[in-house]
Design a protein around this motif. Structure first.
Motif, PDB file in Angstrom:
ATOM      1  N   CYS A  81      -9.866   2.625  30.953  1.00  0.00           N
ATOM      2  CA  CYS A  81      -9.992   2.796  32.408  1.00  0.00           C
ATOM      3  C   CYS A  81     -11.455   2.889  32.807  1.00  0.00           C
ATOM      4  CB  CYS A  81      -9.208   4.013  32.888  1.00  0.00           C
ATOM      5  SG  CYS A  81      -9.968   5.608  32.467  1.00  0.00           S
ATOM      6  N   PHE A  92     -16.947   2.949  41.813  1.00  0.00           N
ATOM      7  CA  PHE A  92     -16.643   1.513  41.751  1.00  0.00           C
ATOM      8  C   PHE A  92     -15.282   1.273  41.102  1.00  0.00           C
ATOM      9  CE2 PHE A  92     -16.937  -2.021  38.589  1.00  0.00           C
ATOM     10  CZ  PHE A  92     -16.885  -3.094  39.459  1.00  0.00           C
ATOM     11  N   ILE A  93     -15.035   1.955  39.994  1.00  0.00           N
ATOM     12  CA  ILE A  93     -13.758   1.770  39.291  1.00  0.00           C
ATOM     13  C   ILE A  93     -12.599   2.219  40.169  1.00  0.00           C
ATOM     14  CG2 ILE A  93     -12.385   2.668  37.367  1.00  0.00           C
ATOM     15  CD1 ILE A  93     -15.129   2.583  35.810  1.00  0.00           C
ATOM     16  N   LEU A 146     -11.953  -0.321  42.775  1.00  0.00           N
ATOM     17  CA  LEU A 146     -11.216  -1.460  42.226  1.00  0.00           C
ATOM     18  C   LEU A 146      -9.738  -1.121  42.101  1.00  0.00           C
ATOM     19  CD1 LEU A 146     -13.489  -2.855  39.353  1.00  0.00           C
ATOM     20  CD2 LEU A 146     -13.182  -3.773  41.647  1.00  0.00           C
ATOM     21  N   LEU A 147      -9.447   0.053  41.549  1.00  0.00           N
ATOM     22  CA  LEU A 147      -8.037   0.406  41.358  1.00  0.00           C
ATOM     23  C   LEU A 147      -7.304   0.483  42.697  1.00  0.00           C
ATOM     24  CD1 LEU A 147      -8.334   3.022  38.478  1.00  0.00           C
ATOM     25  CD2 LEU A 147      -7.214   0.787  38.373  1.00  0.00           C
ATOM     26  N   SER A 194      -8.000  -1.204  45.229  1.00  0.00           N
ATOM     27  CA  SER A 194      -7.866  -2.534  45.818  1.00  0.00           C
ATOM     28  C   SER A 194      -6.844  -3.378  45.080  1.00  0.00           C
ATOM     29  CB  SER A 194      -9.220  -3.258  45.803  1.00  0.00           C
ATOM     30  OG  SER A 194      -9.501  -3.751  44.504  1.00  0.00           O
ATOM     31  N   GLU A 195      -6.440  -2.915  43.887  1.00  0.00           N
ATOM     32  CA  GLU A 195      -5.602  -3.789  43.057  1.00  0.00           C
ATOM     33  C   GLU A 195      -4.147  -3.826  43.509  1.00  0.00           C
ATOM     34  OE1 GLU A 195      -5.075  -2.772  38.912  1.00  0.00           O
ATOM     35  OE2 GLU A 195      -5.011  -4.878  38.350  1.00  0.00           O
ATOM     36  N   ILE A 225      -1.393   1.562  37.578  1.00  0.00           N
ATOM     37  CA  ILE A 225      -2.803   1.237  37.362  1.00  0.00           C
ATOM     38  C   ILE A 225      -3.040   0.674  35.959  1.00  0.00           C
ATOM     39  CG2 ILE A 225      -3.695   2.849  39.084  1.00  0.00           C
ATOM     40  CD1 ILE A 225      -4.306   4.777  36.696  1.00  0.00           C
ATOM     41  N   LEU A 226      -1.974   0.337  35.264  1.00  0.00           N
ATOM     42  CA  LEU A 226      -2.053  -0.315  33.952  1.00  0.00           C
ATOM     43  C   LEU A 226      -2.848   0.504  32.937  1.00  0.00           C
ATOM     44  CD1 LEU A 226      -2.611  -3.932  35.289  1.00  0.00           C
ATOM     45  CD2 LEU A 226      -0.501  -3.025  34.326  1.00  0.00           C
TER      46      LEU A 226
END
Ligand SMILES: Cc1cc2nc3c(=O)[nH]c(=O)nc-3n(C[C@H](O)[C@H](O)[C@H](O)COP(=O)(O)O)c2cc1C
Ligand code: SF4
Ligand code: SF4
Ligand code: SF4
Ligand code: SF4
Lengths: 566, 543
Positions: free
Chosen positions: A47, A87-88, A91-92, A94-95, A149-150
């Motif tokens: 992650c 940032f991470i 991204l999550l 936005s996914e 979130i995989l």
């Protein structure tokens, strides 16, 4: 293990070599954010939330995987690191769909918590996400891919903890999705509904059907107690709100199973549809009618005094009740025994604990079907089989472990397993009532290095054993006293009755209860106080999660009162 | 008695252009003239230019014809082989006659000989014939090592040669081997033949043209590190190479050059071939090992490195095909010989696959340290259609953008790194003035988005977000906000990704912005200076 000295954010700390930066930080109250890491699972390092700066190392390191070394200088919250974490998270978010206000996890979500911590008050990246399917084909919990979130915690939990290997990823990159087996609906998969994946999911992707939207962490209460659904005695964290059972979780740091539960412990009891006995009943004019405790106890005491009684227990209640049962019959002058058979005793080997399975290098399962009756023991065995530890199955009754087994033998061939295990340092023998004398003899050659785990069918077999209750059938007594607790009697039992006066102490309606002359209601597993003694011989506490109804009385108390009355 | 030998290029490109028909026509014509006993016909891997395929080479004269149609083939048999007359008008254009490929007196000097170590046999020998390999010095190095050298000496020679890994990262090969030697227990040699970097096909030509060289090298590696089993992880699409490798393994076993007690020594070594299933990430060594073990191809956490816990958890050397192909000549000729080529820090040669706006595309092997300008002008025959050089991308999709200012940097691992670029796998994409840098970045990011394994957050989502931003710029919807975002995502994705794929995916954007920022900025105004992007079409419509 040698000691090393390092500094984390300028603070000097001592640690064991081999520990990760994350472990050391957690021990010293430095809070490094994590998402894919889970203490019960192998490291994944993907992650990227726990990236930290280590002086002298190229690039950033994941704290969850990076081992500490002497003299290491770690910074966990530089400006660059905070930016990366933000940032991470961006991204999550936005996914997939993370509109928290509609999510049952909101308030308890590890992703949402981190978003607050890093000040994500709006989305900056475009959210081209597609709407994904929701899979509600499993009875007890739901998979909502939109919130996933995989992090693969669920996959690792299923493979490493439950050893069931149902889950995996399909596709790759941005198309990655969690799937069951070869992408079948979860409800049609090999999933055994142990719920381990549900418990480790950090987000609202895996949703417990019963407790969803039922209360956030700040609203609920937790009580730890011992599972009474089989003889393993896993520790339960029972979550309640407004005197309602919401959910059962495993307890990671508590033996015997360290967080792992099976469907019988985690889910089924919350969906029990059996009809409860809530009032003492006595038979009048050939009908069972509600009565007061005074009257019911008077009738029972009278019968115990005036006729020849026999006591028969299903060992599914507390040590305290089983002991009081024995004492009562000592005083009443009747025989008392248990209804379940007992696994034969071996005169060799050391008693095993569940954790011995995890340290074993050879496992023999003889005349037992742990995957069916003591499931967590079965999962432990599968875990070891995954690691390449040989598993020998002996006897016809063994089921479910065939795919893992390296040897499948009849009782007569048991010697072969003993031979194969001869060179093992820590062999474990798991057996149950089916074990035949020939096999007992054949396995003797393993001698005292073997660790022995006897899986009795009775849920509190060791409690009954310690109280002195032996297997027994209905004898010629005039009065029969059945102590059932929550369990259901054997159907054949009712057929054996033949005009005797029958007293039943039970929680649920059943053929035997219908047939009884007096019925004394007992509490349910989550209302009980007391202890049980599990397969390992450990005495474990039962704590009342919710109070029992006023008209129900604890069986141990009742038995003690009866003893005074006769 | 064989008096002449006809070699027909049999690589996939040639086959797709009718090489098989040409071969059949030649064979038919040979039997028509009753020359079967005198002339041997076989396939070879053509290891050179791609624009003149299929070619036909005739030895001992060393004449090269190309491209050759079936009719031409029959005519060559008639004229050249039967009547003894060389057919001038079917000659391949002179540029092809380079290096060791053909030795036609009078034509030499008109071209620039390449320095060939790795490719010295590719295109010269029949890859399906072990005897041919042996007559070209094949298995000499292995025999020498087994008879005259201790494993430590082999390792020391490789160390002293300063050979660096040709898979992209340039890690010293001898050092890698010595890490494995230090470990106890069983060990493995794994050859990384996944070669999925777009524009790179150097390994394929070694595998197709000289498969025994790889087998010999792996056996040498096994001898040096004490391994008895080797695995070749080959890209799934490389069907021909796989077939030839399997054939070569079989032949080598028959001659006891692989298997138990090789050449009567105490050393036994076996090699297996495993085909991938079309994932770029499986070229990353730890993902490769996962895939080789039958699992999902995703990178592992490091440490432990493969040299400590690799295939099946055992210490493993993972080396690229080209790296390994250098081993037999190093053992045969010594470390000093190898170090006499290339640069001080990066000795030896490098194989490049050149594509794009040059006159001659294809394969080049030159000493390390040759400049990009030399490669373009000498081997590439200069820029195509007289275009001006705009930029190059070295190292495949994940390589850096090289502006004209860097044309004279010596191409070796260290010098390239010092100038902020990377040598990488050896792909050279040469772009002329009409290339749009935004469009180039877009095409590359599409590749990375598709190939990200999805394990880690930055690469899985970051590549998708970068592609989204580039798409907006390309279409003319993009603003400065998109450009800023693109730059931010590129920076953090590089910093935070789990493996080399995610760390390298933003490199074309980062280096592109470093040298061509104005061009990106023009796109935020809806202008594509080269007129390549869809936004320029829209613009035209608007006016
Ligand atoms: C995404 C990615 C793809 C890669 N693909 C290849 C490849 O196709 N072939 C290869 O030899 N190395 C490839 N590598 C490099 C390998 O991880 C590894 O460094 C190499 O096989 C080591 O061999 P060498 O030391 O001989 O170069 C790749 C690396 C990354 C990060
Ligand atoms: S999973 Fe977490 S972050 Fe996502 S919507 Fe639910 S509460 Fe919000
Ligand atoms: S419930 Fe248990 S078996 Fe089913 S997927 Fe989750 S972890 Fe695996
Ligand atoms: S379902 Fe939950 S545990 Fe599984 S990958 Fe998704 S977020 Fe992680
Ligand atoms: S960087 Fe990309 S390819 Fe590498 S692990 Fe992360 S997602 Fe997979």
């Amino acid at each position: 293990m040698s000691k090393v000295q390092l500094t984390i954010d300028g603070k000097s700390v001592e640690a064991e070599s081999g520990q990760t930066i994350l472990e050391v930080a957690q021990a010293t109250s430095v809070d490094i954010p994590i998402l894919c890491h889970h203490p019960a699972l192998s490291e994944w390092g993907a992650c990227r939330m726990c990236l930290v700066q280590v002086e002298g190392m190229r690039g950033l390191q994941t704290a969850c995987t990076c081992p500490v070394t002497d003299g290491m200088k770690v910074s966990t919250e530089t400006e660059e690191i905070a930016n990366i974490r933000k940032f991470i998270l961006e991204l999550l978010f936005s996914e997939r769909n993370h509109y928290c206000m509609y999510c049952q996890m909101s308030g308890d979500c590890e992703l949402q918590d981190l978003a607050y911590r890093y000040g994500l008050d709006h989305w900056t990246y475009p959210r081209p996400f597609e709407r994904m399917e929701i899979d509600a084909s499993r009875k007890y919990f739901i998979m909502d891919h939109n919130r996933c979130i995989l992090c693969t915690r669920c996959i690792r939990a299923c493979s490493e903890v439950a050893a069931n290997h149902t889950l995996n990823l399909r596709e790759r990159g941005a198309d990655s999705m969690i799937m069951a087996d070869l992408n079948v609906p979860f409800g049609e998969s090999t999933c055994i509904e142990c719920g381990t994946c549900l418990q480790v999911c950090p987000t609202g992707a895996l949703i417990d059907a019963r407790s969803a939207y039922g209360g956030r962490e700040k609203d609920v209460e937790h009580t730890q107690t011992t599972c009474m659904q089989c003889s393993v005695g896993c520790q339960l964290d029972v979550v309640t709100r407004y005197s309602r059972l919401l959910r059962v979780d495993g307890v990671w740091d508590a033996a015997p199973s360290n967080g792992l539960l099976c469907v019988d412990g985690r889910f089924k009891p919350l969906y029990d549809k059996r009809q409860r006995v809530t009032q003492p009943l006595v038979r009048k004019d050939n009908k069972l009618v509600e009565t007061s405790w005074e009257e019911a106890l008077k009738v029972v005491a009278g019968k115990l005094k005036d006729s020849k009684p026999q006591g028969l227990a299903l060992a599914g209640t507390t040590n305290e009740a089983l002991a009081a049962f024995v004492k009562l019959f000592e005083k009443a002058g009747g025989e008392a025994g248990r209804l379940e058979p007992l696994a034969p005793e071996l005169d060799y080997g050391e008693p095993a604990q569940l954790k011995d399975i995890l340290e074993s290098d050879y496992i023999i399962v003889a005349g037992a079907a742990p995957l069916e009756y003591q499931r967590v023991v079965g999962y432990f065995i599968k875990r070891m089989a995954d690691k390449g530890v040989p598993v020998a199955l002996i006897g016809e009754t063994v089921e479910g472990l065939q795919t893992q087994a390296t040897l499948v033998l009849s009782y007569e061939e048991a010697g072969k397993a003993a031979e194969a295990a001869m060179s093992a340092k820590h062999p474990v023998i798991v057996y149950s009532v089916g074990l035949k004398a020939a096999a007992i003899e054949a396995l003797k050659s393993l001698g005292d290095k073997a660790r022995i785990l006897a899986l009795d069918p009775a849920h509190n077999s060791n409690g009954a054993q310690n109280a002195g209750l032996k297997p027994m059938a209905v004898n010629g007594a005039d009065t029969l006293y059945f102590l059932l607790g929550e369990q259901s009697e054997d159907e054949a039992l009712v057929a054996q009755l033949n005009g005797q006066f029958t007293i039943v102490q039970a929680s649920y309606k059943s053929p035997l209860v219908e047939r009884a002359d007096v019925v004394l209601p007992t509490p349910l597993w989550y209302e009980r106080e007391g202890h049980i003694t599990n397969v390992e011989g450990q005495t474990l506490p039962l704590n009342a999660v919710l109070p029992m109804p006023a008209s129900v009385r604890d069986d141990a108390e009742v038995l003690k009162v009866l003893k005074e009355l006769i | 008695m064989i008096r002449a030998r006809v070699l027909i290029s049999g690589d996939p490109l040639s086959l797709s252009r009718g090489a098989e028909k040409t071969k059949l026509a030649i064979e038919a014509e040979i039997s028509y003239y009753g020359l079967e006993d005198e002339i041997q016909v076989s396939y070879l891997t053509h290891a050179d230019r791609t624009d003149i395929l299929p070619i036909v080479m005739i030895y001992p004269e060393g004449v090269t014809y190309g491209p050759v149609t079936p009719e031409d083939g029959a005519y060559i048999v008639q004229e050249h082989l039967y009547k003894g007359r060389v057919i001038e008008h079917l000659f391949a254009p002179p540029e092809v006659l380079t290096g060791d490929i053909a030795h036609i007196p009078g034509r030499k000097g008109a071209t620039y000989a390449q320095k060939r170590i790795v490719l010295r046999r590719a295109g010269v020998i029949n890859p399906l014939d072990i005897e041919d390999y042996i007559t070209h010095d094949g298995y000499f190095a292995l025999a020498k090592a087994l008879e005259e050298m201790q494993p430590e000496e082999v390792l020391e020679t490789v160390k002293a040669s300063k050979l660096q890994g040709r898979g992209g990262a340039g890690f010293p090969t001898g050092l890698k081997w010595s890490f494995v030697v230090q470990q106890p227990g069983e060990k493995y040699v794994v050859c990384n033949a996944d070669e999925s970097e777009p524009g790179t096909f150097k390994d394929r030509l070694i595998l197709e043209g000289d498969p025994h060289a790889l087998l010999e090298a792996m056996a040498l590696a096994g001898y040096a590190i004490g391994a008895h089993e080797g695995w070749i992880y080959i890209r799934g699409e490389y069907a021909l190479a796989k077939e030839r490798l399997n054939k070569a393994i079989q032949q080598a076993k028959e001659l006891n050059l692989l298997g138990d007690h090789i050449l009567g020594s105490d050393f036994s070594f076996d090699i297996h071939v495993h085909a991938g299933a079309g994932a770029y990430i499986c070229g990353e060594e730890t993902a490769l090992l996962e895939s080789l073990e039958g699992k999902r191809g995703i990178p592992r956490i490091r440490p432990p490195y493969p040299t400590v816990a690799g295939f099946r958890g055992k210490p493993t050397v993972v080396n690229n095909v080209e790296t390994l192909a250098n081993i037999p000549p190093i053992i045969q000729n010594g470390a000093d010989w190898f170090r006499s080529m290339g640069t001080e820090r990066s000795p030896g040669t490098k194989v490049y696959t050149m594509l794009g706006d040059v006159n001659i595309t294809g394969l080049v092997e030159t000493p390390m340290g040759t400049t990009l300008r030399e490669i373009i002008n000498i081997y590439g025959g200069g820029m195509k259609d007289g275009k001006a050089f705009k930029c190059a991308q070295t190292g495949g999709a994940s390589g850096s953008i090289i502006p004209p200012e860097l044309l004279d940097v010596p191409m070796d691992f260290a010098s390239m790194a010092e100038s902020g670029a990377a040598l990488g796998s050896g792909a050279l994409l040469i772009a002329g003035e009409d290339t749009c840098i935004v469009d180039l970045a877009y095409v590359l990011l599409r590749f990375f988005k598709a190939e990200s394994c999805g394990k880690c957050t930055p690469c899985r989502i970051g590549t998708a977000q970068m592609l989204e931003a580039l798409e907006r710029l390309r279409m003319g919807y993009g603003t400065q906000v998109d450009l800023d975002r693109l730059e931010e995502i590129a920076h953090y994705t590089k910093e935070a990704s789990f493996c080399g794929l995610g760390q390298a995916a933003p490199v074309p954007i980062i280096t592109g912005l470093r040298y061509f920022r104005e061009e990106f900025e023009a796109h935020t105004r809806g202008e594509c200076p080269t007129g390549v992007c869809p936004c320029s079409v829209k613009q035209k419509v608007k006016h």
